[in-house]
Motif scaffolding. Sequence first.
Motif, PDB file in Angstrom:
ATOM      1  N   MET A 155       0.934  -1.240   0.008  1.00  0.00           N
ATOM      2  CA  MET A 155      -0.027   0.030   0.095  1.00  0.00           C
ATOM      3  C   MET A 155       0.759   1.400  -0.086  1.00  0.00           C
ATOM      4  SD  MET A 155      -3.218  -0.400  -0.093  1.00  0.00           S
ATOM      5  CE  MET A 155      -3.520  -2.084  -0.664  1.00  0.00           C
ATOM      6  N   ARG A 156       2.118   1.141  -0.057  1.00  0.00           N
ATOM      7  CA  ARG A 156       2.995   2.393  -0.199  1.00  0.00           C
ATOM      8  C   ARG A 156       2.538   3.470  -1.353  1.00  0.00           C
ATOM      9  NH1 ARG A 156       9.051   1.048   0.425  1.00  0.00           N
ATOM     10  NH2 ARG A 156       9.275   3.171   0.740  1.00  0.00           N
ATOM     11  N   TYR A 157       2.773   4.661  -0.941  1.00  0.00           N
ATOM     12  CA  TYR A 157       2.413   5.655  -1.650  1.00  0.00           C
ATOM     13  C   TYR A 157       3.347   6.618  -1.656  1.00  0.00           C
ATOM     14  CZ  TYR A 157       0.435   7.816   2.521  1.00  0.00           C
ATOM     15  OH  TYR A 157       0.496   7.971   3.716  1.00  0.00           O
ATOM     16  N   SER A 158       3.897   7.698  -2.802  1.00  0.00           N
ATOM     17  CA  SER A 158       4.692   8.199  -3.013  1.00  0.00           C
ATOM     18  C   SER A 158       4.379   9.720  -2.196  1.00  0.00           C
ATOM     19  CB  SER A 158       5.007   9.169  -4.381  1.00  0.00           C
ATOM     20  OG  SER A 158       5.830   9.953  -4.593  1.00  0.00           O
ATOM     21  N   ALA A 186     -11.371   0.748  -4.871  1.00  0.00           N
ATOM     22  CA  ALA A 186     -12.687  -0.303  -5.054  1.00  0.00           C
ATOM     23  C   ALA A 186     -12.990  -0.419  -3.413  1.00  0.00           C
ATOM     24  CB  ALA A 186     -12.100  -1.682  -5.330  1.00  0.00           C
ATOM     25  N   MET A 187     -11.910  -0.316  -2.566  1.00  0.00           N
ATOM     26  CA  MET A 187     -12.208  -0.482  -1.257  1.00  0.00           C
ATOM     27  C   MET A 187     -12.617   0.664  -0.445  1.00  0.00           C
ATOM     28  SD  MET A 187     -12.153  -3.619  -1.094  1.00  0.00           S
ATOM     29  CE  MET A 187     -12.207  -4.087   0.661  1.00  0.00           C
ATOM     30  N   SER A 188     -12.550   1.850  -1.165  1.00  0.00           N
ATOM     31  CA  SER A 188     -12.851   3.104  -0.336  1.00  0.00           C
ATOM     32  C   SER A 188     -11.754   3.480   0.651  1.00  0.00           C
ATOM     33  CB  SER A 188     -14.230   3.319   0.244  1.00  0.00           C
ATOM     34  OG  SER A 188     -14.915   3.453  -1.202  1.00  0.00           O
ATOM     35  N   TRP A 189     -10.413   2.941   0.369  1.00  0.00           N
ATOM     36  CA  TRP A 189      -9.438   3.238   1.467  1.00  0.00           C
ATOM     37  C   TRP A 189      -8.861   4.536   1.303  1.00  0.00           C
ATOM     38  CZ3 TRP A 189      -6.984  -2.471   0.923  1.00  0.00           C
ATOM     39  CH2 TRP A 189      -7.806  -3.301   1.937  1.00  0.00           C
ATOM     40  N   ASP A 190      -8.969   5.532   2.301  1.00  0.00           N
ATOM     41  CA  ASP A 190      -8.269   6.692   2.374  1.00  0.00           C
ATOM     42  C   ASP A 190      -6.873   6.376   3.047  1.00  0.00           C
ATOM     43  OD1 ASP A 190      -7.064   9.042   3.182  1.00  0.00           O
ATOM     44  OD2 ASP A 190      -9.193   9.984   3.203  1.00  0.00           O
ATOM     45  N   ALA A 191      -5.786   6.882   2.220  1.00  0.00           N
ATOM     46  CA  ALA A 191      -4.439   6.704   2.969  1.00  0.00           C
ATOM     47  C   ALA A 191      -4.418   7.180   4.487  1.00  0.00           C
ATOM     48  CB  ALA A 191      -3.405   7.431   1.788  1.00  0.00           C
ATOM     49  N   GLU A 192      -4.922   8.424   4.772  1.00  0.00           N
ATOM     50  CA  GLU A 192      -4.656   8.943   6.010  1.00  0.00           C
ATOM     51  C   GLU A 192      -5.144   8.113   7.056  1.00  0.00           C
ATOM     52  OE1 GLU A 192      -6.237  13.015   5.989  1.00  0.00           O
ATOM     53  OE2 GLU A 192      -4.326  13.750   5.628  1.00  0.00           O
ATOM     54  N   ASN A 561       9.393   5.245  -4.018  1.00  0.00           N
ATOM     55  CA  ASN A 561       7.939   4.836  -3.334  1.00  0.00           C
ATOM     56  C   ASN A 561       7.097   4.153  -4.129  1.00  0.00           C
ATOM     57  OD1 ASN A 561       8.173   5.514  -0.472  1.00  0.00           O
ATOM     58  ND2 ASN A 561       7.732   7.643  -0.885  1.00  0.00           N
ATOM     59  N   VAL A 562       7.672   3.407  -5.310  1.00  0.00           N
ATOM     60  CA  VAL A 562       6.861   2.482  -6.239  1.00  0.00           C
ATOM     61  C   VAL A 562       6.550   1.308  -5.302  1.00  0.00           C
ATOM     62  CG1 VAL A 562       6.902   0.925  -8.361  1.00  0.00           C
ATOM     63  CG2 VAL A 562       8.128   3.429  -8.170  1.00  0.00           C
ATOM     64  N   SER A 563       5.487   0.890  -5.694  1.00  0.00           N
ATOM     65  CA  SER A 563       5.141  -0.620  -4.977  1.00  0.00           C
ATOM     66  C   SER A 563       6.124  -1.750  -4.876  1.00  0.00           C
ATOM     67  CB  SER A 563       3.768  -1.105  -5.510  1.00  0.00           C
ATOM     68  OG  SER A 563       3.221  -2.433  -4.692  1.00  0.00           O
ATOM     69  N   ILE A 564       6.191  -2.104  -3.793  1.00  0.00           N
ATOM     70  CA  ILE A 564       7.484  -3.211  -3.588  1.00  0.00           C
ATOM     71  C   ILE A 564       7.076  -4.390  -4.651  1.00  0.00           C
ATOM     72  CG2 ILE A 564       8.268  -5.045  -2.099  1.00  0.00           C
ATOM     73  CD1 ILE A 564       7.995  -2.981   0.211  1.00  0.00           C
ATOM     74  N   SER A 565       6.105  -4.769  -4.801  1.00  0.00           N
ATOM     75  CA  SER A 565       5.717  -6.023  -5.388  1.00  0.00           C
ATOM     76  C   SER A 565       5.652  -5.773  -6.939  1.00  0.00           C
ATOM     77  CB  SER A 565       4.243  -6.406  -5.282  1.00  0.00           C
ATOM     78  OG  SER A 565       3.209  -5.659  -5.419  1.00  0.00           O
ATOM     79  N   GLN A 566       5.901  -4.251  -7.409  1.00  0.00           N
ATOM     80  CA  GLN A 566       5.627  -4.271  -8.960  1.00  0.00           C
ATOM     81  C   GLN A 566       6.862  -3.480  -9.607  1.00  0.00           C
ATOM     82  OE1 GLN A 566       1.229  -2.851  -8.361  1.00  0.00           O
ATOM     83  NE2 GLN A 566       1.821  -2.451 -10.467  1.00  0.00           N
TER      84      GLN A 566
END
Length: 590
Positions: A155-158, A186-192, A561-566
């Motif tokens: 879930m990492r973001y820049s 899709a999950m309506s997940w706010d990063a905060e 901060n690119v996603s680890i798995s990608q």
Amino acid sequence: MFRSDTDLLGSLTAELSQQLKDYEDQALLEMIRPNLATQFVQDAPELAKFREAIAQNDSMDDKEFLRIFREFIPTTNYEPYRPFIAKFFATPCKEADVKNMFAPGLPYFFAMSSMTSSKSVKTFPRYRPPPHLLQNPLYLALPPSGGTTLSPASMRYSQILKIDCEDGQSKQVTVCSLSIGFLRMAMSWDAEQDNERLDLWLPGQTDPYAISLVKSYRAFFVLNALFALADRRVTIIRFFFANVFVIFLQYIEDEWSLLIDCIEKGIIPDVEDLDHLRAPLEKLFKPNPLRAAELREIGPPGVEGWAVRVWPHLERFFGITGGPAATAVSKACQVWKLTHVLGPSVPTQATGYGSSEGSMALPYHKGDPNTDYKVMFLDVLTEFLDVRSNEPSERVLSIYELVPGGHYEPVLTTRNGLWRYRIGDVVAVKGFAPDDGLPIINYLHRREGGFVMAFGTTCTESQLTSAIVSAADRWIGQIIDFTIVGDDRDTPITYGYLIEIGGDIGKDARMATQQTFEDLMAANDEFRTAFWQGRARKPTIRLLKKGTFAEYRQQKCNKTNVSISQVKVPVVLSDPTFREWLLQQVVVEL
């Protein structure tokens, strides 16, 4: 099993051709009409002639509108969009300054490019799609499964952009990878609120939510391995790139005893940088001595069908096996070959063909689902440029104008406000689907993805990859990862392969350089001519110490901060800092 290519049509009937014209027209209208009043369309200099033609036309029926689009919209690259995107990154950022910038409203998130083929991160606004598209496979970050899915997600973001809205409130817009943006949407997940979900465990997933916030590359994979091994109900394995699954298996092998002991006792291993994530993970992980005993009897990865023995209900593997990920299906070392680990009963399948700019095609199941893609007009409208054309100005082609065997660069017009955007890929058309006439394509390489060496020749990424994979199959051993730099230690400059292998090196590994050279000579006429004229020399191959590319990925994650798995390792490396660092990891030259 997949069918042969003979099932594809070599040409379109008049009926299918008209059907495709109607399909393209309708899709194009759905994408460009809503974006006609956006700031980009109204102000971009590149669209001045388009705006003028629209203003001079009193009759704006669909047919005329499409004619004006096709006649006056030029092909674009990232530069025209850059100043408009920069407005979102201004401080402060006012809603009035960025509303309806590329599409109606405000973006839900910004998708980051992977920086595989460029030195800097590109960001693309992604708006929430129409409700009827949200359940399409192109948008499903977590496809439905009847069992449990092993699909590590970070879930990492820049960064988080703050937009000050006119009502006094503010909107948070996350800058992240495309897949994570889709999952958050899709999950309506706010990063905060990420830390408020630490006890969450989505049904049907092997990894609890807390693992997706782990920053350490090694800890991320060790913890995913721990929870996945503890769950024998896995039916789907899903990795963005197949060679990342091979790296995942290496972590399992290296930490096998530790992982089994932890499963038996129900403890979280002492891995780095867990901090506040340790407590929720310990709460979710329970002792399972019976499963530990079962795993001890099976042993670490190695035997054919190991994955099915560990997860007896395993049905399918999803992941990209082409391009840089081709090393995962190399025949060089059966122990680490993907199909060997999965066994003959588990089919592999790509997830689709697309990029941060847009998703263009889905696997064609009547062909080879690993390499064959069927063009679809859902997220984008795809047109094409003939890369072999000698025309002074490149003509944009519609899908019904393509020719089997032709090589083309996709050009995208998207719901998210890109207009005839060139993505720089090259695809080959295999034929047309017999049911609806849609093109079936294979990804080949980046259009400008090779080196233009001092001797003036360019080998494509696919030629460079095929040469080293073939040489490894015969002489070197299993390649974990590789990249290519310009080797200028002698003149003229040449292709310098930097590779990391798993297991023992072949006893005649030094023969690999000659075979790689011969394969490039056979594949590329310009290279062959340059060599015989004394303007080119043989490529070089240098082996890197174990763990080099894992460290590369960790550094790339920390930097961007690119996603680890990608994180992708580029076939051709252009970053001078990483080039110098990789050269310091060389242990032997073949």
